[in-house]
Design an enzyme around this catalytic site. Sequence first.
Site, PDB file in Angstrom:
ATOM      1  N   TYR A  57     -29.076   5.013  -0.996  1.00 15.87           N
ATOM      2  CA  TYR A  57     -27.853   5.626  -0.475  1.00 15.87           C
ATOM      3  C   TYR A  57     -27.266   6.620  -1.476  1.00 15.87           C
ATOM      4  O   TYR A  57     -26.998   7.776  -1.133  1.00 15.87           O
ATOM      5  CB  TYR A  57     -26.831   4.536  -0.152  1.00 15.87           C
ATOM      6  N   SER A  96     -13.600  -5.559   5.531  1.00 16.65           N
ATOM      7  CA  SER A  96     -13.998  -6.293   6.737  1.00 16.65           C
ATOM      8  C   SER A  96     -14.419  -7.716   6.389  1.00 16.65           C
ATOM      9  O   SER A  96     -14.086  -8.665   7.113  1.00 16.65           O
ATOM     10  CB  SER A  96     -15.120  -5.558   7.474  1.00 16.65           C
TER      11      SER A  96
END
Length: 312
Positions: free
Chosen positions: A144, A188
Amino acid sequence: MKRILVTGGAGFIGSHLCNRLLKEGNEVICLDNYFTGSKSNIIHLLANPYFELVRHDVTEPYYAEVDEIYNLACPASPVHYQYNPIKTMKTSVMGAINMLGLAKRIKSKILQASTSEVYGDPIVHPQPESYWGNVNPIGPRACYDEGKRCAETLFVDYHRQNKVAIKIARIFNTYGPHMNPQDGRVVSNFIVQALKGQDITIFGDGMQTRSFQYVDDLIEGLIRLMNTGSDVTNPVNLGNAEEFTMLELAETILSLTGSTSQIRYMPLPEDDPKQRQPNVSLAYAHLNGWKAQTDLKTGLSKTITYFNTLLR
C-alpha cells in the site's frame, strides 16, 4: 454541469464524494469492483438520473468522456490491502496508469487520493509535504505505502511529460458513516467492539498517535483541491491537525457509547507508525482557508449512530 468520474465510488470516501458532487449539480459516473466498496453505500443514489454505476476494475482500461476524474480506487485498510498485496500494488500502479492515460486522451483534470502512509513511520513530526518519508519497501504494509508512492510519481511525471492537469491529496486518517465494520481500522474497530461489549483491543502501549478527520471535512478538501488553479500540482495534506493517542480514542468511544468493554493490549504490528499528524498549512494557504471543522466527539457521535443502526 460537469461530468465527473469517481473510481472507488462505492467505497467509504467515494460514496460521500459521489453524493456531494451530485448535490452540487454534476453528473457522476461511479466506478467500483466492490472489493471493499459496497452497493449499499450508493443505493440511495441509483434513482438519480445523473448518477451512473459501473462495475469495473481500474487495473483494466476504462473509456469515457468526462471533465474531471477522482481516482480513489484502492483498498485502504491493512486487513484488506494485505489480503492480496499484489492486487493492491496493481490497483495503485496500474489503476493510476489507466486513469492518467484517460485524462491525457480526453484532456481532463485528475485527482489522486494518496495517503499519509507515504510518510511511513515518520521521523519528522508533524509531517509536511516536503518530508520524503521513512518507509520499509519490503514490509507487510509496503504494497500500500509503496503503491501510493509510485502512483504519486506517475502523476507528477504525466504532468511533467504530457501536461496532464493533476492534483494529489495526501489523506490522513478519516472516519465516518459508510465505514466497513470489518475493515480493521482503529475507529471502526473500537466502535464495533464497544457496541458489542467486546474488549477494546489496543495494539502497543496505546501511546502511539493519529489525527482523526471526519469524512465531510475531507470531501470539502478534495473538492477545493480539484478546483484549484494550474499552479497547484504538488501533494497537499488533508487531515485533522489535532493529535490523539490510541488510549484517548478508546476512552472517548467508551464514554460516548456507555459501553462496559474493557481495554486489552496486544503486540504492535510490524511497521505500524508511532506518530501521525499532518502539517496542514499548505492546505490552508491553497484551499481558501480549509481546515478540519468537526471535533472528535461530534464526528464520533455521528459515526456511532451509523454503526448502531448497521449492527441492529
